[in-house]
Design a protein around this motif. Sequence first.
Motif, PDB file in Angstrom:
ATOM      1  N   GLU A 277      30.814  26.456  29.236  1.00 21.63           N
ATOM      2  CA  GLU A 277      31.916  25.484  29.164  1.00 21.63           C
ATOM      3  C   GLU A 277      32.423  25.098  30.556  1.00 21.63           C
ATOM      4  OE1 GLU A 277      36.363  24.973  27.333  1.00 21.63           O
ATOM      5  OE2 GLU A 277      35.074  26.458  26.355  1.00 21.63           O
ATOM      6  N   THR A 278      32.571  26.109  31.434  1.00 19.71           N
ATOM      7  CA  THR A 278      33.061  25.827  32.803  1.00 19.71           C
ATOM      8  C   THR A 278      32.092  24.901  33.533  1.00 19.71           C
ATOM      9  OG1 THR A 278      33.697  28.140  32.724  1.00 19.71           O
ATOM     10  CG2 THR A 278      34.045  27.001  34.815  1.00 19.71           C
ATOM     11  N   ALA A 279      30.783  25.189  33.366  1.00 23.57           N
ATOM     12  CA  ALA A 279      29.776  24.360  34.036  1.00 23.57           C
ATOM     13  C   ALA A 279      29.861  22.915  33.530  1.00 23.57           C
ATOM     14  CB  ALA A 279      28.381  24.929  33.768  1.00 23.57           C
ATOM     15  N   TYR A 280      30.157  22.753  32.223  1.00 26.58           N
ATOM     16  CA  TYR A 280      30.311  21.395  31.665  1.00 26.58           C
ATOM     17  C   TYR A 280      31.456  20.672  32.389  1.00 26.58           C
ATOM     18  CZ  TYR A 280      31.859  17.659  28.562  1.00 26.58           C
ATOM     19  OH  TYR A 280      32.270  16.438  28.083  1.00 26.58           O
ATOM     20  N   HIS A 281      32.601  21.354  32.518  1.00 30.26           N
ATOM     21  CA  HIS A 281      33.766  20.708  33.171  1.00 30.26           C
ATOM     22  C   HIS A 281      33.446  20.351  34.620  1.00 30.26           C
ATOM     23  CE1 HIS A 281      36.425  20.970  29.807  1.00 30.26           C
ATOM     24  NE2 HIS A 281      36.241  22.276  29.687  1.00 30.26           N
ATOM     25  N   MET A 282      32.656  21.206  35.278  1.00 30.18           N
ATOM     26  CA  MET A 282      32.280  20.948  36.668  1.00 30.18           C
ATOM     27  C   MET A 282      31.411  19.674  36.743  1.00 30.18           C
ATOM     28  SD  MET A 282      32.619  21.724  39.700  1.00 30.18           S
ATOM     29  CE  MET A 282      32.843  23.306  40.448  1.00 30.18           C
ATOM     30  N   ALA A 283      30.469  19.549  35.778  1.00 29.85           N
ATOM     31  CA  ALA A 283      29.609  18.354  35.749  1.00 29.85           C
ATOM     32  C   ALA A 283      30.442  17.096  35.493  1.00 29.85           C
ATOM     33  CB  ALA A 283      28.533  18.509  34.677  1.00 29.85           C
ATOM     34  N   VAL A 284      31.475  17.216  34.633  1.00 32.36           N
ATOM     35  CA  VAL A 284      32.355  16.072  34.367  1.00 32.36           C
ATOM     36  C   VAL A 284      33.093  15.689  35.650  1.00 32.36           C
ATOM     37  CG1 VAL A 284      34.389  15.251  33.090  1.00 32.36           C
ATOM     38  CG2 VAL A 284      32.659  16.631  31.919  1.00 32.36           C
ATOM     39  N   ALA A 285      33.601  16.725  36.348  1.00 36.08           N
ATOM     40  CA  ALA A 285      34.358  16.464  37.587  1.00 36.08           C
ATOM     41  C   ALA A 285      33.469  15.781  38.633  1.00 36.08           C
ATOM     42  CB  ALA A 285      34.899  17.778  38.131  1.00 36.08           C
ATOM     43  N   ARG A 286      32.189  16.156  38.650  1.00 33.85           N
ATOM     44  CA  ARG A 286      31.265  15.560  39.633  1.00 33.85           C
ATOM     45  C   ARG A 286      30.673  14.238  39.135  1.00 33.85           C
ATOM     46  NH1 ARG A 286      30.685  18.792  43.793  1.00 33.85           N
ATOM     47  NH2 ARG A 286      30.557  21.054  43.592  1.00 33.85           N
ATOM     48  N   GLU A 287      31.068  13.823  37.929  1.00 35.46           N
ATOM     49  CA  GLU A 287      30.551  12.585  37.319  1.00 35.46           C
ATOM     50  C   GLU A 287      29.025  12.592  37.236  1.00 35.46           C
ATOM     51  OE1 GLU A 287      32.203   9.057  38.989  1.00 35.46           O
ATOM     52  OE2 GLU A 287      34.262   9.649  38.557  1.00 35.46           O
ATOM     53  N   ASP A 288      28.477  13.781  36.909  1.00 34.30           N
ATOM     54  CA  ASP A 288      27.017  13.914  36.769  1.00 34.30           C
ATOM     55  C   ASP A 288      26.658  13.751  35.291  1.00 34.30           C
ATOM     56  OD1 ASP A 288      24.379  14.679  36.615  1.00 34.30           O
ATOM     57  OD2 ASP A 288      24.562  16.242  38.154  1.00 34.30           O
ATOM     58  N   LEU A 289      26.438  12.485  34.885  1.00 36.03           N
ATOM     59  CA  LEU A 289      26.245  12.183  33.457  1.00 36.03           C
ATOM     60  C   LEU A 289      25.002  12.881  32.889  1.00 36.03           C
ATOM     61  CD1 LEU A 289      27.292  10.676  30.973  1.00 36.03           C
ATOM     62  CD2 LEU A 289      25.923   8.717  31.657  1.00 36.03           C
ATOM     63  N   ASP A 290      23.920  12.975  33.672  1.00 38.27           N
ATOM     64  CA  ASP A 290      22.704  13.630  33.169  1.00 38.27           C
ATOM     65  C   ASP A 290      22.993  15.056  32.713  1.00 38.27           C
ATOM     66  OD1 ASP A 290      21.011  11.480  33.528  1.00 38.27           O
ATOM     67  OD2 ASP A 290      20.637  11.955  35.637  1.00 38.27           O
ATOM     68  N   LYS A 291      23.727  15.791  33.558  1.00 39.60           N
ATOM     69  CA  LYS A 291      24.032  17.185  33.194  1.00 39.60           C
ATOM     70  C   LYS A 291      24.987  17.237  32.006  1.00 39.60           C
ATOM     71  CE  LYS A 291      23.109  19.527  37.573  1.00 39.60           C
ATOM     72  NZ  LYS A 291      23.662  20.283  38.704  1.00 39.60           N
ATOM     73  N   VAL A 292      25.965  16.347  31.991  1.00 32.66           N
ATOM     74  CA  VAL A 292      26.919  16.315  30.871  1.00 32.66           C
ATOM     75  C   VAL A 292      26.150  16.124  29.554  1.00 32.66           C
ATOM     76  CG1 VAL A 292      28.728  14.915  29.793  1.00 32.66           C
ATOM     77  CG2 VAL A 292      28.900  15.518  32.207  1.00 32.66           C
ATOM     78  N   LEU A 293      25.191  15.179  29.553  1.00 32.64           N
ATOM     79  CA  LEU A 293      24.408  14.924  28.336  1.00 32.64           C
ATOM     80  C   LEU A 293      23.588  16.157  27.945  1.00 32.64           C
ATOM     81  CD1 LEU A 293      23.200  11.289  29.199  1.00 32.64           C
ATOM     82  CD2 LEU A 293      24.760  11.900  27.360  1.00 32.64           C
ATOM     83  N   ASN A 294      23.033  16.856  28.957  1.00 29.98           N
ATOM     84  CA  ASN A 294      22.270  18.084  28.659  1.00 29.98           C
ATOM     85  C   ASN A 294      23.149  19.149  28.014  1.00 29.98           C
ATOM     86  OD1 ASN A 294      19.818  17.172  29.628  1.00 29.98           O
ATOM     87  ND2 ASN A 294      20.182  17.899  31.716  1.00 29.98           N
ATOM     88  N   TYR A 295      24.353  19.367  28.585  1.00 29.00           N
ATOM     89  CA  TYR A 295      25.254  20.383  27.997  1.00 29.00           C
ATOM     90  C   TYR A 295      25.620  19.990  26.565  1.00 29.00           C
ATOM     91  CZ  TYR A 295      25.861  22.475  32.641  1.00 29.00           C
ATOM     92  OH  TYR A 295      25.643  23.087  33.852  1.00 29.00           O
ATOM     93  N   CYS A 296      25.871  18.698  26.347  1.00 33.24           N
ATOM     94  CA  CYS A 296      26.249  18.261  25.005  1.00 33.24           C
ATOM     95  C   CYS A 296      25.098  18.500  24.018  1.00 33.24           C
ATOM     96  CB  CYS A 296      26.661  16.796  25.016  1.00 33.24           C
ATOM     97  SG  CYS A 296      27.348  16.301  23.432  1.00 33.24           S
ATOM     98  N   ARG A 297      23.857  18.275  24.485  1.00 36.12           N
ATOM     99  CA  ARG A 297      22.686  18.569  23.624  1.00 36.12           C
ATOM    100  C   ARG A 297      22.664  20.047  23.237  1.00 36.12           C
ATOM    101  NH1 ARG A 297      17.249  18.073  25.454  1.00 36.12           N
ATOM    102  NH2 ARG A 297      17.888  18.171  27.622  1.00 36.12           N
ATOM    103  N   ILE A 298      22.929  20.907  24.245  1.00 40.29           N
ATOM    104  CA  ILE A 298      22.889  22.361  23.986  1.00 40.29           C
ATOM    105  C   ILE A 298      24.004  22.747  23.007  1.00 40.29           C
ATOM    106  CG2 ILE A 298      23.195  24.644  25.034  1.00 40.29           C
ATOM    107  CD1 ILE A 298      21.930  23.497  27.614  1.00 40.29           C
ATOM    108  N   PHE A 299      25.227  22.235  23.235  1.00 36.89           N
ATOM    109  CA  PHE A 299      26.351  22.582  22.344  1.00 36.89           C
ATOM    110  C   PHE A 299      26.064  22.099  20.910  1.00 36.89           C
ATOM    111  CE2 PHE A 299      29.316  22.021  26.291  1.00 36.89           C
ATOM    112  CZ  PHE A 299      28.845  23.219  26.808  1.00 36.89           C
ATOM    113  N   THR A 300      25.465  20.899  20.814  1.00 34.71           N
ATOM    114  CA  THR A 300      25.170  20.347  19.477  1.00 34.71           C
ATOM    115  C   THR A 300      24.116  21.204  18.786  1.00 34.71           C
ATOM    116  OG1 THR A 300      25.629  18.117  20.285  1.00 34.71           O
ATOM    117  CG2 THR A 300      24.383  18.276  18.238  1.00 34.71           C
ATOM    118  N   GLU A 301      23.080  21.585  19.527  1.00 34.69           N
ATOM    119  CA  GLU A 301      22.006  22.411  18.949  1.00 34.69           C
ATOM    120  C   GLU A 301      22.576  23.762  18.500  1.00 34.69           C
ATOM    121  OE1 GLU A 301      18.781  22.141  17.343  1.00 34.69           O
ATOM    122  OE2 GLU A 301      18.689  20.696  18.978  1.00 34.69           O
ATOM    123  N   LEU A 302      23.524  24.307  19.281  1.00 36.04           N
ATOM    124  CA  LEU A 302      24.190  25.573  18.904  1.00 36.04           C
ATOM    125  C   LEU A 302      24.896  25.393  17.556  1.00 36.04           C
ATOM    126  CD1 LEU A 302      25.123  28.475  20.008  1.00 36.04           C
ATOM    127  CD2 LEU A 302      27.255  27.339  20.586  1.00 36.04           C
TER     128      LEU A 302
END
Length: 923
Positions: A277-302
Motif C-alpha cells: 500500500e505504501t509503495a502505491y501511495h509513493m507511485a501516486v506521489a511520483r505520478e508514475d501511472l505505469d506503476k499505479v496500474l500495476n499495483y491496481c492489477r495486483i490488488f484486483t487479482e488479490l
Amino acid sequence: MEGGKPTLPLVYQAVQALYHDPDPAGKERASVWLGELQRSMYAWEISDQLLQLKQDVESCYFAAQTMKMKIQTAFYELPPETHTALRDSLLSHIQNLKDLSPIIVTQLALAIADLALQMASWKGCVHTLIEKYSNDVSSMPFLIEILTVLPEEVHSRSLRIGANRRTEIIEDLAYYSTTVVTLLVSCAEKSGHNEKMLIKIFRCLGSWFNLGVLDNNFMANNQLLMILFQVLQRDETSTNLHEAASDCVCSALYAIENVAINMPLAMQLFQGVLTLETAYHMAVAREDLDKVLNYCRIFTELCETFLEMTVRTPGQGMGDLRTLEMLLICAGHPQYEVVEISFNFWYRLGEHLYKMNDPALHRVFRPFIQRLLHSLARHCQLDPDHEGVPEDTDDFGEFRMRVSDLVKDVIFLVGSMECFSQLYSTLREGNPPWEVTEAVLFIMASIAKSVDPENNPTLTEVLEQIVLLPETVHLAVRYTSIELVGEMSEVIDRNPCMLDPVLNFLMKGLREKPLASVAAKAIHNICSVCRDHMAQHFQGLLDIARSLDSFALSTEAAVGLLKGTALVLARLPLEKIAECLSDLCAVQVMALKKLLAQDSSSGKSSDPTVWLDRLAVIFRHTNPIVENGQTHPCQKVIQEIWPVLSETLNAHQGDNRIVERCCRCLRFAVRCVGKGSASLLQPLVTQMVSVYQVYPHSCFLYLGSILVDEYGMEEGCRQGLLDMLQALCMPTFQLLEQPNGLRNHPDTVDDLFRLATRFVQRSPVTLLSSNIIIHIIQCAIAATTLDHRDANCSVMKFIRDLIHTGVSNDHEDDFEVRKRLIGQAMEQHGLQLVTQLINTCCFCLPPYTLPDVAEVLWEIMLFDRPTFCRWLETALKGLPKETAGGAVSVTHKQLTDFHKQVTSAEECKQVCWAIREFTRLYR
C-alpha cells in the motif's frame, strides 16, 4: 512447390525482398513465395541450412520461425528416426545464435519446446536441458527462455498433442518444477541487480505458476517470493522490471484460486500484497501511472482470488476487508484507467452476493458499493472546458458505457430508489457546476429502468423538472437529460399526462443537430413502451417520418424513429392502418422510383440501401392483430410496392450488398402479411431463380427459406417450392464443389441448409421423395468439417431435423412414409455420416460445436440403435492410435469406454459429455 527445391541464394533474395523491397508488390510476391516454401517439405532442410550459415538476422529469423511453424503444424512429415537429429540440431542452433537477436532465440526456444512436447522418446527434457546448460553462464538466457515457453506451450492451440500426452507432460513438469525454481533462485542470487536477467527469471516463474504445477509449501518459503515483493516495494525499481514482477505476482495469485488447498502460499501472498500500500501511495506521489496500474492489477487479482473468503467470512482472516479498501483507494485515483481495472471484480462480487441473497451480508458490503458509486460518478464527469455533447465512441465514452453496465449490476446492494433519490437531491439542493450535473444525470439514466415506476412521486417530479430545463444550460446536460427521459418511458406510460410536455421537450431536441439522434432514440423508446397512449400522436409521428431527412439524424436514429412509428401504427384501428402505412411508405417508395429514373437516364448507379432499410423496418414492426378471415391491412400496400422492389433488385443484381438489402426488405414484407403475400410468390420466385443463375447471392437461399416457412404447409405450393429449391441447388453445388468451395462460401452453406431445414420442417415427404435429397445429404456430410460457427450450426441442425422426422411419431398420416424414406437414406449414408462426424469432432471442429454433433448422433441412435453401435465401432477403429511423435493418443480401454458411454446413453447430454471427454484425446 512447383519446380523442385529452391536454391539458398533464391531464398535469401526472397527474404531480402520481404524486408527491404521498396515496392509493395515486390514484398507481396516474396511473401506469397516464402509462404509456399514454408508449406513444402523442403522447408525443413532449407531452414536448417540458413540457421547453420547464420548470414544475417532476417534470414535466421525467417528460418527459426519456419522451424517453429513446421514443428507445430507439420511434425507428421518427419519420420520418427529423424526426431533426435532434429533436436540436437535445434539445440546447437540456439547455442550458436544466442547473441544474434532475442527474437530469434524466442522462436528457436518455441521450436525446441514444441518438439519436446510432441517427441515421446525425449524423456525428462527439463532435466537434460538443465544438466547440459546450467553451468555455463552464457547459455543461461536461452535456457531460461526454453524453460519459460515450455509450460506456456502445453496448452497451445496449435499443438494437438492429446489429453494422454498432455497429462504425462504435466506430471513430468510437476516432478521437475522444484529443480527449475532452485535454478531460478541461484540465477537471481548470481545476477544481483542485473535487471534483464531478473525480468527473465520472473517471466519464467510466472509461466510455471500459470501451468499450476508448483508445490505450494515449497513456494511459500521460497527466496524468489521475497525477492519479488522487495522489487515491488522498492521505489527505484524500473518500469520494465516492475511490470515483470507484477505479472508474476498476478500469475501466482491466479494459480492459488483454490485457496483451501494452497494455504501456506496463499497466506504469504496475502500478507505480501498488503505490504504494497505504501509503495502505491509513493507511485501516486511520483505520478508514475505505469506503476499505479500495476499495483491496481495486483490488488484486483488479490480480491478476485480471495473473493469466496471475503464473502463467506467478511472481516475475518483472509476475508479481511482491507483488500476492498485498497481497491477503493485505487478508485480514488484521478485517472479513470485505474479504477477500470477493478470492474470485473466488482461484477463478480455483485453476482456472488445476488446469488446468496443474504440481507446481513448486503449490509456489510453496502458501504463499499456506495463509496464505489460515488467514485464512479466523479470519474464520469466531463472536463469543465468540454464543448458540445458527450462522445460515445472515444475511450472515455466507452469507459462511461462500462460504468453504466457496472452500476446496473451492483445497484441492488444500495437500492435503486434510494440511490436515484440521493442523486436527485444533490441536484435539487445544491447548485453544482454543469459537469457534476451531467455526470449525476448520466448515473440516474443508468438506473432509471430498475426503479419501480408505480405511484412514484420522485420519478414524476424528476420528469417535470427535466422538461422545464432552459435551453441555455450546457449542451451536454441537455443531451444526457434527453437520454434520461428516454430511459423513463415506463414512468410516462403510468402518467400519460406527462406525454405532451415530454414530447414537446424532445421535439425541441430533434430540431437541433447535436441533439437530434439522441432525441429520436428517446421518442423510439417512448413509442415502444407507450404504444397505446402514442396512438393519438400518430399524425405527429407521421409528419416527422415524412420529413425525416430535414433532421440531422444518424442512420440508426432515423431507422429507430420509423420503428417507433410502425409500432404505434400497428395499434391503430384496422381500417386506418392501410392508408397510414401507405403514407408512411410513400416517401421511401418515391425515393426509390426517383433513383431508378435517374439511373436509367444517366447510366450511373446510385445506392438505394437507405430507403430499403427504412421500408424493411416499417414492414418488420407493423404487426397488427388480424382475426381469422380478415384481410391483412398491409396486403394491398405491399402488392403496390412490389414492382418498385422488383425493379430495384433487377437494376442492382450484381451488387451483393444491395441485393442483400432488397431480400431483407422482401423477407419482412412476406413475414408482415404471411399467407397474404400469395400473389407475389410466383413472380418473386421466378425473379430470384433467374438472378441466382448469374449472381449466386446467398441471401436468395435465405429468402427461399422464408417462403418455404410461410407456404410449405400449403398443398398447392409444395411442388413450386421444390422446383425453386432444385433450381437454386444447381448453381449452389457448382459453387461449393470448387477447390476450398465450402471454406470460401460459409454464408452459402449456412443459407442452403437453412432452406433445406425449413423444407424438412414444413414438408418432409416432398423433399425426401425428390431426386435432390441425395445431393443435399452428400453436401451436408462434406460440410460437417467446416469450422464456421453459423454454417456448421445450420448443417448439424439440418441433419438432426432430417433424421428426427423418422424418429418422432407425431401421429401425422405420413409418419410411416417418412420413417421408410429416412431408413433408405441412412442405409445409403449412415456409416459415412457417423465416421465423418467422429473424425470431424476429433480433428476439425472447436469444442463449442460438440453439443450440435451430439444431437445428430443421438438422433441416429434413436432411429436405429443396433446399427448405430456397429457404425460407431467401425468409425472408432479407423482413428489413429498414436501421435506423430510416438505418444499414445488413445488406449484400447478408452475406445471401448467411449463406445459404451455413447451407446448406453439415456439422454443426449450424456452423449455430449462423452464426446467432450473423448475428443480431448486428440486436441
